[in-house]
Design a protein around this motif. Structure first.
Motif, mmCIF file in Angstrom:
data_model
loop_
_atom_site.group_PDB
_atom_site.id
_atom_site.type_symbol
_atom_site.label_atom_id
_atom_site.label_comp_id
_atom_site.label_asym_id
_atom_site.label_seq_id
_atom_site.Cartn_x
_atom_site.Cartn_y
_atom_site.Cartn_z
ATOM 1 N N GLN A 118 39.125 44.156 34.182
ATOM 2 C CA GLN A 118 40.390 43.747 33.566
ATOM 3 C C GLN A 118 41.155 42.792 34.484
ATOM 4 O O GLN A 118 41.745 41.807 34.026
ATOM 5 C CB GLN A 118 41.241 44.973 33.231
ATOM 6 C CG GLN A 118 40.674 45.815 32.097
ATOM 7 C CD GLN A 118 41.359 47.167 31.971
ATOM 8 O OE1 GLN A 118 42.365 47.440 32.627
ATOM 9 N NE2 GLN A 118 40.807 48.035 31.133
ATOM 10 N N ALA A 119 41.135 43.095 35.795
ATOM 11 C CA ALA A 119 41.824 42.225 36.755
ATOM 12 C C ALA A 119 41.182 40.845 36.787
ATOM 13 O O ALA A 119 41.883 39.813 36.814
ATOM 14 C CB ALA A 119 41.783 42.856 38.147
ATOM 15 N N ILE A 120 39.855 40.801 36.768
ATOM 16 C CA ILE A 120 39.146 39.511 36.778
ATOM 17 C C ILE A 120 39.459 38.728 35.508
ATOM 18 O O ILE A 120 39.684 37.511 35.555
ATOM 19 C CB ILE A 120 37.622 39.750 36.932
ATOM 20 C CG1 ILE A 120 37.316 40.272 38.341
ATOM 21 C CG2 ILE A 120 36.842 38.461 36.657
ATOM 22 C CD1 ILE A 120 35.893 40.756 38.532
ATOM 23 N N HIS A 121 39.498 39.415 34.378
ATOM 24 C CA HIS A 121 39.817 38.741 33.106
ATOM 25 C C HIS A 121 41.236 38.170 33.129
ATOM 26 O O HIS A 121 41.462 37.045 32.661
ATOM 27 C CB HIS A 121 39.652 39.702 31.936
ATOM 28 C CG HIS A 121 38.239 39.822 31.448
ATOM 29 N ND1 HIS A 121 37.722 39.034 30.448
ATOM 30 C CD2 HIS A 121 37.226 40.633 31.851
ATOM 31 C CE1 HIS A 121 36.463 39.351 30.235
ATOM 32 N NE2 HIS A 121 36.130 40.321 31.080
ATOM 33 N N LEU A 122 42.198 38.943 33.641
ATOM 34 C CA LEU A 122 43.577 38.446 33.710
ATOM 35 C C LEU A 122 43.652 37.198 34.584
ATOM 36 O O LEU A 122 44.282 36.202 34.204
ATOM 37 C CB LEU A 122 44.500 39.535 34.253
ATOM 38 C CG LEU A 122 45.992 39.193 34.324
ATOM 39 C CD1 LEU A 122 46.852 40.410 34.075
ATOM 40 C CD2 LEU A 122 46.388 38.564 35.677
ATOM 41 N N ALA A 123 43.003 37.270 35.754
ATOM 42 C CA ALA A 123 43.006 36.110 36.652
ATOM 43 C C ALA A 123 42.352 34.911 35.978
ATOM 44 O O ALA A 123 42.859 33.781 36.064
ATOM 45 C CB ALA A 123 42.269 36.458 37.946
ATOM 46 N N LYS A 124 41.245 35.128 35.293
ATOM 47 C CA LYS A 124 40.532 34.035 34.612
ATOM 48 C C LYS A 124 41.420 33.354 33.578
ATOM 49 O O LYS A 124 41.459 32.118 33.479
ATOM 50 C CB LYS A 124 39.263 34.574 33.956
ATOM 51 C CG LYS A 124 38.416 33.513 33.235
ATOM 52 C CD LYS A 124 37.105 34.139 32.773
ATOM 53 C CE LYS A 124 36.242 33.107 32.045
ATOM 54 N NZ LYS A 124 36.703 32.883 30.661
ATOM 55 N N ILE A 125 42.142 34.148 32.807
ATOM 56 C CA ILE A 125 43.035 33.584 31.782
ATOM 57 C C ILE A 125 44.093 32.689 32.422
ATOM 58 O O ILE A 125 44.353 31.571 31.961
ATOM 59 C CB ILE A 125 43.695 34.724 30.963
ATOM 60 C CG1 ILE A 125 42.651 35.391 30.059
ATOM 61 C CG2 ILE A 125 44.859 34.175 30.135
ATOM 62 C CD1 ILE A 125 43.132 36.694 29.445
ATOM 63 N N ASN A 126 44.717 33.162 33.503
ATOM 64 C CA ASN A 126 45.764 32.375 34.161
ATOM 65 C C ASN A 126 45.203 31.112 34.799
ATOM 66 O O ASN A 126 45.830 30.043 34.755
ATOM 67 C CB ASN A 126 46.482 33.226 35.208
ATOM 68 C CG ASN A 126 47.396 34.263 34.579
ATOM 69 O OD1 ASN A 126 47.664 34.218 33.380
ATOM 70 N ND2 ASN A 126 47.861 35.214 35.366
ATOM 71 N N LEU A 157 36.354 27.989 41.060
ATOM 72 C CA LEU A 157 35.457 26.834 40.994
ATOM 73 C C LEU A 157 34.764 26.711 39.639
ATOM 74 O O LEU A 157 34.705 25.623 39.055
ATOM 75 C CB LEU A 157 34.421 26.925 42.114
ATOM 76 C CG LEU A 157 34.993 26.941 43.538
ATOM 77 C CD1 LEU A 157 33.872 27.094 44.559
ATOM 78 C CD2 LEU A 157 35.814 25.691 43.831
ATOM 79 N N ALA A 158 34.227 27.804 39.121
ATOM 80 C CA ALA A 158 33.477 27.726 37.868
ATOM 81 C C ALA A 158 34.386 27.513 36.660
ATOM 82 O O ALA A 158 33.998 26.836 35.700
ATOM 83 C CB ALA A 158 32.636 28.989 37.673
ATOM 84 N N VAL A 159 35.594 28.075 36.689
ATOM 85 C CA VAL A 159 36.511 27.895 35.550
ATOM 86 C C VAL A 159 36.863 26.416 35.358
ATOM 87 O O VAL A 159 36.672 25.869 34.265
ATOM 88 C CB VAL A 159 37.768 28.781 35.694
ATOM 89 C CG1 VAL A 159 38.854 28.344 34.711
ATOM 90 C CG2 VAL A 159 37.413 30.248 35.469
ATOM 91 N N GLY A 196 30.344 31.271 33.180
ATOM 92 C CA GLY A 196 29.430 30.250 32.695
ATOM 93 C C GLY A 196 28.607 29.545 33.746
ATOM 94 O O GLY A 196 28.158 28.414 33.534
ATOM 95 N N VAL A 197 28.373 30.189 34.898
ATOM 96 C CA VAL A 197 27.474 29.610 35.902
ATOM 97 C C VAL A 197 26.066 29.559 35.306
ATOM 98 O O VAL A 197 25.601 30.530 34.707
ATOM 99 C CB VAL A 197 27.492 30.459 37.198
ATOM 100 C CG1 VAL A 197 26.404 30.009 38.156
ATOM 101 C CG2 VAL A 197 28.863 30.381 37.855
ATOM 102 N N THR A 198 25.389 28.431 35.447
ATOM 103 C CA THR A 198 24.096 28.259 34.777
ATOM 104 C C THR A 198 22.920 28.805 35.573
ATOM 105 O O THR A 198 21.944 29.271 34.994
ATOM 106 C CB THR A 198 23.857 26.774 34.460
ATOM 107 O OG1 THR A 198 24.028 25.993 35.654
ATOM 108 C CG2 THR A 198 24.844 26.277 33.409
#
Length: 429
Positions: A80-88, A139-141, A175-177
Protein backbone atom coordinates in the motif's frame (compact mmCIF):
# COMPACT_ATOMS: atom_id res chain seq x y z
CA UNK A 1 30.51 17.02 14.52
CA UNK A 2 32.99 19.79 13.80
CA UNK A 3 31.88 23.25 14.99
CA UNK A 4 32.60 26.59 13.36
CA UNK A 5 31.75 30.07 14.67
CA UNK A 6 31.17 32.78 12.02
CA UNK A 7 33.86 31.44 9.67
CA UNK A 8 35.31 33.94 7.19
CA UNK A 9 34.46 33.42 3.47
CA UNK A 10 38.08 32.53 2.70
CA UNK A 11 37.72 29.61 5.16
CA UNK A 12 34.58 28.23 3.51
CA UNK A 13 36.23 26.05 0.82
CA UNK A 14 38.14 24.07 3.45
CA UNK A 15 35.14 23.82 5.80
CA UNK A 16 32.82 22.69 3.00
CA UNK A 17 35.08 19.97 1.59
CA UNK A 18 33.32 16.69 0.89
CA UNK A 19 34.76 13.51 2.45
CA UNK A 20 35.75 12.08 -0.93
CA UNK A 21 38.42 9.42 -1.37
CA UNK A 22 41.15 9.10 -3.98
CA UNK A 23 39.85 7.49 -7.16
CA UNK A 24 43.08 6.24 -8.73
CA UNK A 25 42.84 2.66 -7.40
CA UNK A 26 39.13 2.62 -8.21
CA UNK A 27 39.75 3.69 -11.81
CA UNK A 28 42.23 0.87 -12.36
CA UNK A 29 39.73 -1.73 -11.13
CA UNK A 30 36.88 -0.23 -13.15
CA UNK A 31 38.95 -0.18 -16.34
CA UNK A 32 39.90 -3.82 -15.87
CA UNK A 33 36.28 -4.94 -15.42
CA UNK A 34 35.10 -2.85 -18.39
CA UNK A 35 37.79 -4.30 -20.64
CA UNK A 36 36.85 -7.88 -19.72
CA UNK A 37 33.09 -7.39 -20.00
CA UNK A 38 33.49 -5.76 -23.42
CA UNK A 39 35.61 -8.69 -24.64
CA UNK A 40 33.98 -11.65 -22.87
CA UNK A 41 30.39 -10.60 -22.13
CA UNK A 42 28.49 -12.93 -19.80
CA UNK A 43 31.61 -14.90 -18.88
CA UNK A 44 33.23 -11.77 -17.42
CA UNK A 45 29.99 -10.73 -15.69
CA UNK A 46 29.79 -14.14 -14.00
CA UNK A 47 33.44 -13.97 -12.97
CA UNK A 48 33.05 -10.63 -11.22
CA UNK A 49 29.68 -11.52 -9.71
CA UNK A 50 31.37 -14.46 -8.02
CA UNK A 51 34.36 -12.34 -7.00
CA UNK A 52 32.47 -9.30 -5.65
CA UNK A 53 29.12 -10.79 -4.57
CA UNK A 54 30.24 -14.27 -3.58
CA UNK A 55 27.74 -16.15 -5.71
CA UNK A 56 27.98 -18.18 -8.93
CA UNK A 57 24.79 -17.97 -11.01
CA UNK A 58 23.69 -20.16 -13.91
CA UNK A 59 21.12 -17.59 -15.01
CA UNK A 60 21.52 -13.88 -14.36
CA UNK A 61 18.09 -12.87 -15.66
CA UNK A 62 15.21 -12.70 -13.18
CA UNK A 63 12.28 -14.84 -14.33
CA UNK A 64 8.61 -13.85 -14.34
CA UNK A 65 8.05 -16.58 -11.76
CA UNK A 66 10.49 -14.84 -9.37
CA UNK A 67 8.79 -11.47 -9.92
CA UNK A 68 5.32 -12.96 -9.31
CA UNK A 69 6.51 -14.79 -6.19
CA UNK A 70 7.91 -11.57 -4.70
CA UNK A 71 4.38 -10.23 -4.21
CA UNK A 72 3.69 -12.90 -1.60
CA UNK A 73 6.87 -12.11 0.33
CA UNK A 74 6.12 -8.51 1.31
CA UNK A 75 3.41 -7.19 3.60
CA UNK A 76 0.17 -5.61 2.46
CA UNK A 77 1.16 -2.47 4.38
CA UNK A 78 4.36 -2.13 2.35
CA UNK A 79 2.48 -2.75 -0.89
CA UNK A 80 0.00 0.00 0.00
CA UNK A 81 2.87 2.37 0.84
CA UNK A 82 4.57 1.65 -2.50
CA UNK A 83 1.29 2.22 -4.36
CA UNK A 84 0.72 5.57 -2.60
CA UNK A 85 4.25 6.70 -3.43
CA UNK A 86 3.84 5.56 -7.05
CA UNK A 87 0.64 7.58 -7.46
CA UNK A 88 2.27 10.76 -6.13
CA UNK A 89 5.42 10.29 -8.23
CA UNK A 90 3.26 9.71 -11.32
CA UNK A 91 1.23 12.86 -10.64
CA UNK A 92 4.31 15.05 -10.23
CA UNK A 93 6.19 13.70 -13.24
CA UNK A 94 3.15 13.55 -15.56
CA UNK A 95 2.63 17.26 -14.83
CA UNK A 96 6.07 17.91 -16.36
CA UNK A 97 4.91 17.02 -19.87
CA UNK A 98 5.20 19.89 -22.36
CA UNK A 99 3.43 20.44 -25.68
CA UNK A 100 5.04 20.97 -29.07
CA UNK A 101 6.54 24.47 -29.39
CA UNK A 102 6.05 26.02 -32.85
CA UNK A 103 7.28 29.42 -34.09
CA UNK A 104 7.42 31.18 -37.46
CA UNK A 105 10.80 32.88 -37.05
CA UNK A 106 10.60 34.69 -40.39
CA UNK A 107 7.88 34.77 -43.01
CA UNK A 108 7.77 31.26 -44.47
CA UNK A 109 10.28 29.83 -41.96
CA UNK A 110 8.54 27.46 -39.56
CA UNK A 111 10.50 25.93 -36.66
CA UNK A 112 9.24 23.63 -33.96
CA UNK A 113 10.42 21.43 -31.12
CA UNK A 114 9.08 18.04 -30.11
CA UNK A 115 10.24 15.57 -27.48
CA UNK A 116 10.99 11.90 -28.03
CA UNK A 117 11.69 9.24 -25.42
CA UNK A 118 15.13 7.70 -25.07
CA UNK A 119 14.40 4.22 -26.43
CA UNK A 120 16.63 2.11 -24.15
CA UNK A 121 17.48 3.03 -20.56
CA UNK A 122 19.33 1.14 -17.84
CA UNK A 123 18.50 1.46 -14.15
CA UNK A 124 21.05 0.53 -11.49
CA UNK A 125 19.53 -0.26 -8.10
CA UNK A 126 21.86 -0.95 -5.14
CA UNK A 127 20.83 -3.99 -3.13
CA UNK A 128 23.32 -4.24 -0.30
CA UNK A 129 22.65 -3.21 3.28
CA UNK A 130 19.80 -0.97 2.08
CA UNK A 131 17.91 -2.38 -0.94
CA UNK A 132 16.71 0.83 -2.57
CA UNK A 133 13.42 -0.27 -4.10
CA UNK A 134 12.22 3.35 -3.76
CA UNK A 135 14.72 4.32 -6.46
CA UNK A 136 12.88 2.05 -8.91
CA UNK A 137 9.82 4.25 -8.42
CA UNK A 138 11.91 7.37 -9.02
CA UNK A 139 13.38 6.01 -12.27
CA UNK A 140 10.93 3.54 -13.82
CA UNK A 141 7.83 5.70 -13.28
CA UNK A 142 9.12 8.70 -15.30
CA UNK A 143 10.69 6.31 -17.85
CA UNK A 144 7.24 4.84 -18.48
CA UNK A 145 5.56 8.25 -18.63
CA UNK A 146 8.21 9.37 -21.14
CA UNK A 147 7.51 6.27 -23.27
CA UNK A 148 10.90 4.49 -23.14
CA UNK A 149 10.65 1.22 -25.10
CA UNK A 150 13.10 -0.80 -23.03
CA UNK A 151 13.72 -0.37 -19.29
CA UNK A 152 16.51 -2.67 -18.11
CA UNK A 153 17.23 -3.02 -14.40
CA UNK A 154 20.41 -4.38 -12.82
CA UNK A 155 20.72 -5.08 -9.10
CA UNK A 156 23.15 -7.29 -7.15
CA UNK A 157 22.04 -10.70 -5.86
CA UNK A 158 22.47 -11.75 -2.25
CA UNK A 159 24.77 -14.63 -1.25
CA UNK A 160 21.96 -17.09 -2.07
CA UNK A 161 21.49 -15.66 -5.54
CA UNK A 162 18.22 -13.90 -4.73
CA UNK A 163 17.04 -10.33 -5.20
CA UNK A 164 15.16 -8.54 -2.40
CA UNK A 165 11.41 -9.14 -2.97
CA UNK A 166 10.55 -5.43 -2.58
CA UNK A 167 12.87 -4.65 -5.50
CA UNK A 168 11.23 -7.31 -7.68
CA UNK A 169 7.70 -6.32 -6.67
CA UNK A 170 8.31 -2.64 -7.37
CA UNK A 171 10.04 -3.37 -10.68
CA UNK A 172 7.08 -5.47 -11.82
CA UNK A 173 4.64 -2.80 -10.69
CA UNK A 174 6.50 -0.04 -12.56
CA UNK A 175 6.82 -1.77 -15.92
CA UNK A 176 10.52 -2.69 -15.95
CA UNK A 177 11.00 -4.87 -19.03
CA UNK A 178 14.06 -6.91 -17.99
CA UNK A 179 15.74 -7.52 -14.62
CA UNK A 180 19.25 -8.90 -14.15
CA UNK A 181 21.08 -10.12 -11.05
CA UNK A 182 24.20 -8.06 -11.64
CA UNK A 183 25.77 -5.54 -9.30
CA UNK A 184 28.53 -2.97 -9.20
CA UNK A 185 31.01 -2.25 -11.95
CA UNK A 186 30.06 -5.32 -13.99
CA UNK A 187 26.43 -4.15 -14.14
CA UNK A 188 27.39 -0.74 -15.53
CA UNK A 189 29.78 -2.41 -18.00
CA UNK A 190 27.09 -4.85 -19.15
CA UNK A 191 24.62 -2.01 -19.75
CA UNK A 192 27.34 -0.04 -21.56
CA UNK A 193 28.50 -2.73 -24.00
CA UNK A 194 25.69 -5.26 -23.93
CA UNK A 195 26.31 -9.00 -23.44
CA UNK A 196 24.69 -12.18 -24.75
CA UNK A 197 21.82 -11.53 -22.31
CA UNK A 198 21.97 -7.90 -21.26
CA UNK A 199 20.90 -5.28 -23.83
CA UNK A 200 23.14 -2.29 -24.49
CA UNK A 201 21.32 0.88 -23.40
CA UNK A 202 21.56 4.51 -24.42
CA UNK A 203 21.48 6.07 -20.93
CA UNK A 204 22.19 4.75 -17.42
CA UNK A 205 20.47 5.99 -14.27
CA UNK A 206 20.81 5.25 -10.59
CA UNK A 207 22.92 5.65 -7.45
CA UNK A 208 25.77 3.49 -6.21
CA UNK A 209 29.03 3.39 -4.32
CA UNK A 210 32.23 5.02 -5.58
CA UNK A 211 32.97 2.06 -7.86
CA UNK A 212 29.58 2.47 -9.54
CA UNK A 213 30.07 6.24 -9.74
CA UNK A 214 33.41 5.88 -11.52
CA UNK A 215 31.98 3.13 -13.76
CA UNK A 216 29.15 5.41 -14.86
CA UNK A 217 31.63 8.17 -15.66
CA UNK A 218 33.69 5.70 -17.70
CA UNK A 219 30.54 4.64 -19.57
CA UNK A 220 30.23 8.16 -21.00
CA UNK A 221 33.40 7.48 -22.99
CA UNK A 222 31.62 4.62 -24.77
CA UNK A 223 28.66 6.52 -26.25
CA UNK A 224 26.41 5.97 -23.24
CA UNK A 225 24.86 8.89 -21.36
CA UNK A 226 24.31 8.97 -17.58
CA UNK A 227 21.84 10.79 -15.39
CA UNK A 228 24.49 12.92 -13.67
CA UNK A 229 27.84 12.71 -11.88
CA UNK A 230 27.17 11.52 -8.36
CA UNK A 231 28.86 11.02 -5.04
CA UNK A 232 27.97 10.22 -1.43
CA UNK A 233 24.62 11.48 -0.15
CA UNK A 234 24.48 14.86 1.61
CA UNK A 235 22.12 17.21 3.45
CA UNK A 236 22.36 20.81 4.62
CA UNK A 237 19.83 22.23 7.08
CA UNK A 238 19.35 25.92 7.80
CA UNK A 239 17.51 26.37 11.11
CA UNK A 240 16.82 29.17 13.56
CA UNK A 241 15.13 29.23 16.98
CA UNK A 242 11.76 28.49 15.38
CA UNK A 243 13.00 25.01 14.43
CA UNK A 244 12.36 21.85 16.41
CA UNK A 245 15.78 20.55 17.45
CA UNK A 246 14.59 16.92 17.55
CA UNK A 247 13.28 17.20 13.98
CA UNK A 248 16.52 18.77 12.76
CA UNK A 249 18.62 16.03 14.38
CA UNK A 250 16.41 13.32 12.88
CA UNK A 251 16.87 14.82 9.41
CA UNK A 252 20.64 14.98 9.81
CA UNK A 253 20.73 11.35 10.93
CA UNK A 254 18.44 10.24 8.10
CA UNK A 255 21.16 11.20 5.65
CA UNK A 256 24.09 10.16 7.83
CA UNK A 257 22.83 6.56 7.91
CA UNK A 258 23.18 6.25 4.12
CA UNK A 259 26.91 5.61 4.34
CA UNK A 260 30.11 6.40 6.19
CA UNK A 261 31.04 8.90 3.46
CA UNK A 262 27.74 10.79 3.66
CA UNK A 263 27.92 14.38 4.88
CA UNK A 264 25.42 16.46 6.84
CA UNK A 265 25.68 20.14 7.75
CA UNK A 266 23.68 22.38 10.07
CA UNK A 267 23.88 26.14 9.52
CA UNK A 268 22.18 28.29 12.15
CA UNK A 269 22.07 31.78 13.62
CA UNK A 270 21.35 30.31 17.05
CA UNK A 271 24.00 28.76 19.30
CA UNK A 272 21.23 27.54 21.58
CA UNK A 273 19.64 25.58 18.74
CA UNK A 274 23.00 24.12 17.72
CA UNK A 275 23.56 22.89 21.27
CA UNK A 276 20.04 21.38 21.40
CA UNK A 277 20.54 19.62 18.08
CA UNK A 278 23.88 18.24 19.26
CA UNK A 279 22.20 16.76 22.35
CA UNK A 280 19.40 15.29 20.24
CA UNK A 281 21.90 13.71 17.86
CA UNK A 282 23.55 11.93 20.75
CA UNK A 283 20.23 10.63 22.10
CA UNK A 284 18.78 9.55 18.75
CA UNK A 285 22.01 7.84 17.66
CA UNK A 286 21.79 5.42 20.59
CA UNK A 287 18.75 3.61 19.17
CA UNK A 288 19.61 3.59 15.45
CA UNK A 289 20.18 0.12 13.97
CA UNK A 290 22.70 1.73 11.57
CA UNK A 291 24.39 3.57 14.43
CA UNK A 292 27.95 2.63 13.45
CA UNK A 293 27.46 3.98 9.91
CA UNK A 294 25.78 7.19 11.06
CA UNK A 295 28.45 7.85 13.70
CA UNK A 296 31.22 7.74 11.09
CA UNK A 297 29.29 10.11 8.80
CA UNK A 298 28.58 12.48 11.69
CA UNK A 299 32.29 12.58 12.51
CA UNK A 300 33.09 14.49 9.31
CA UNK A 301 29.97 16.60 9.28
CA UNK A 302 29.60 20.26 10.30
CA UNK A 303 27.80 22.58 12.76
CA UNK A 304 28.22 26.15 11.52
CA UNK A 305 27.09 29.24 13.41
CA UNK A 306 26.58 32.31 11.20
CA UNK A 307 24.73 35.27 12.68
CA UNK A 308 24.17 37.05 9.33
CA UNK A 309 21.53 35.52 7.05
CA UNK A 310 23.06 37.01 3.88
CA UNK A 311 26.36 35.28 4.65
CA UNK A 312 24.53 32.07 5.53
CA UNK A 313 22.81 32.05 2.14
CA UNK A 314 26.09 32.70 0.33
CA UNK A 315 27.71 29.77 2.15
CA UNK A 316 24.78 27.46 1.30
CA UNK A 317 24.94 28.42 -2.38
CA UNK A 318 28.70 27.88 -2.34
CA UNK A 319 28.18 24.35 -0.97
CA UNK A 320 25.34 23.47 -3.39
CA UNK A 321 23.73 20.71 -1.29
CA UNK A 322 21.96 17.69 -2.70
CA UNK A 323 19.17 18.22 -0.14
CA UNK A 324 18.45 21.58 1.51
CA UNK A 325 16.04 21.90 4.45
CA UNK A 326 14.80 25.32 5.60
CA UNK A 327 13.35 25.61 9.12
CA UNK A 328 13.28 29.35 9.71
CA UNK A 329 10.82 32.14 10.36
CA UNK A 330 12.20 34.01 7.35
CA UNK A 331 11.86 31.01 5.05
CA UNK A 332 11.00 33.19 2.03
CA UNK A 333 14.49 34.73 2.11
CA UNK A 334 16.04 31.29 1.65
CA UNK A 335 13.50 29.84 -0.79
CA UNK A 336 13.82 32.85 -3.09
CA UNK A 337 17.59 33.16 -2.65
CA UNK A 338 18.73 29.55 -3.06
CA UNK A 339 20.45 29.05 -6.42
CA UNK A 340 22.30 25.77 -5.96
CA UNK A 341 20.44 22.79 -4.47
CA UNK A 342 19.15 19.49 -5.77
CA UNK A 343 15.86 19.57 -3.84
CA UNK A 344 14.51 21.98 -1.22
CA UNK A 345 12.37 21.07 1.82
CA UNK A 346 10.55 23.89 3.62
CA UNK A 347 9.20 23.98 7.17
CA UNK A 348 9.29 21.90 10.33
CA UNK A 349 6.94 19.27 8.91
CA UNK A 350 8.76 18.64 5.63
CA UNK A 351 11.39 15.99 6.33
CA UNK A 352 13.88 15.04 3.64
CA UNK A 353 12.51 11.48 3.95
CA UNK A 354 9.29 12.69 2.28
CA UNK A 355 11.18 13.43 -0.92
CA UNK A 356 13.05 10.16 -0.64
CA UNK A 357 9.82 8.18 -0.68
CA UNK A 358 6.35 9.52 -1.21
CA UNK A 359 5.80 13.26 -1.71
CA UNK A 360 6.20 12.90 -5.49
CA UNK A 361 9.45 14.70 -6.24
CA UNK A 362 12.44 12.71 -7.47
CA UNK A 363 15.17 11.65 -5.05
CA UNK A 364 17.85 11.04 -7.71
CA UNK A 365 19.75 14.29 -7.25
CA UNK A 366 23.15 15.89 -7.96
CA UNK A 367 25.70 15.56 -5.17
CA UNK A 368 29.27 16.70 -4.56
CA UNK A 369 28.47 20.29 -5.55
CA UNK A 370 27.05 19.35 -8.96
CA UNK A 371 23.79 21.09 -8.01
CA UNK A 372 25.53 24.18 -9.38
CA UNK A 373 25.34 22.70 -12.89
CA UNK A 374 22.88 19.79 -12.90
CA UNK A 375 19.20 19.20 -12.23
CA UNK A 376 17.87 16.17 -10.43
CA UNK A 377 16.22 13.41 -12.45
CA UNK A 378 12.91 14.52 -13.96
CA UNK A 379 10.70 13.58 -16.91
CA UNK A 380 13.00 15.34 -19.38
CA UNK A 381 15.88 13.14 -18.19
CA UNK A 382 14.25 10.30 -20.14
CA UNK A 383 13.56 12.38 -23.25
CA UNK A 384 15.37 14.23 -26.01
CA UNK A 385 14.27 17.53 -27.53
CA UNK A 386 14.28 17.40 -31.33
CA UNK A 387 13.97 20.45 -33.53
CA UNK A 388 12.21 20.53 -36.90
CA UNK A 389 11.97 23.17 -39.59
CA UNK A 390 10.16 23.66 -42.88
CA UNK A 391 10.97 26.56 -45.17
CA UNK A 392 8.76 27.70 -48.02
CA UNK A 393 9.93 29.32 -51.24
CA UNK A 394 9.21 32.73 -49.74
CA UNK A 395 11.02 31.67 -46.57
CA UNK A 396 14.30 30.79 -48.34
CA UNK A 397 14.08 34.08 -50.22
CA UNK A 398 13.69 35.82 -46.85
CA UNK A 399 16.70 34.32 -45.04
CA UNK A 400 18.78 32.95 -47.95
CA UNK A 401 20.94 36.03 -48.56
CA UNK A 402 21.87 36.21 -44.86
CA UNK A 403 22.93 32.55 -44.95
CA UNK A 404 25.06 33.21 -48.06
CA UNK A 405 26.89 36.14 -46.47
CA UNK A 406 27.52 34.26 -43.22
CA UNK A 407 28.72 31.06 -44.92
CA UNK A 408 31.09 32.98 -47.17
CA UNK A 409 32.50 34.91 -44.20
CA UNK A 410 33.30 31.58 -42.51
CA UNK A 411 34.86 30.19 -45.68
CA UNK A 412 32.26 27.44 -46.03
CA UNK A 413 31.42 27.79 -49.70
CA UNK A 414 29.49 24.54 -50.02
CA UNK A 415 27.14 25.87 -47.34
CA UNK A 416 26.65 29.02 -49.39
CA UNK A 417 26.15 27.05 -52.59
CA UNK A 418 23.35 24.97 -51.03
CA UNK A 419 21.37 28.20 -50.69
CA UNK A 420 22.57 29.93 -53.86
CA UNK A 421 21.37 27.05 -56.06
CA UNK A 422 17.89 27.29 -54.58
CA UNK A 423 17.70 31.06 -54.90
CA UNK A 424 18.93 30.85 -58.48
CA UNK A 425 16.26 28.24 -59.31
CA UNK A 426 13.54 30.41 -57.75
CA UNK A 427 14.53 33.39 -59.95
CA UNK A 428 13.52 31.37 -63.00
CA UNK A 429 9.96 30.91 -61.67
Amino acid sequence: MNKFDNPRPEEWPEILKRPTQTLEDIKETVNQVFTEVKAKGNKAVSKYTELFDGISLDNIRVSKTEVNAAEEKISDELKQAIHLAKINIEKFHAAQKTEKIEVETSSGVNCWQEKRAIQKVGLYIPGGSAPLFSTILMLAVPANIAGCDEIVLCTPPDVKGNVHPAILYTAGLCGVTKIFKIGGIQAIAALTFGTENVPKVYKIFGPGNQFVTVAKQLATGHNVAIDMPAGPSELLVYADDSANAAFVASDLLSQAEHGVDSQVILVSNSKELIASVEAELENQLKVLPRKSIAEKAIAHSRLIFIDNQEDALKLINEYGPEHFIICAENEDFYTSGIQNAGSVFIGNYTPESAGDYASGTNHTLPTNGYAKQYSGVNLDSFMKSMTFQKISENGIREIGPAIEFMAEAEGLHAHKNAVSLRLKELKTK
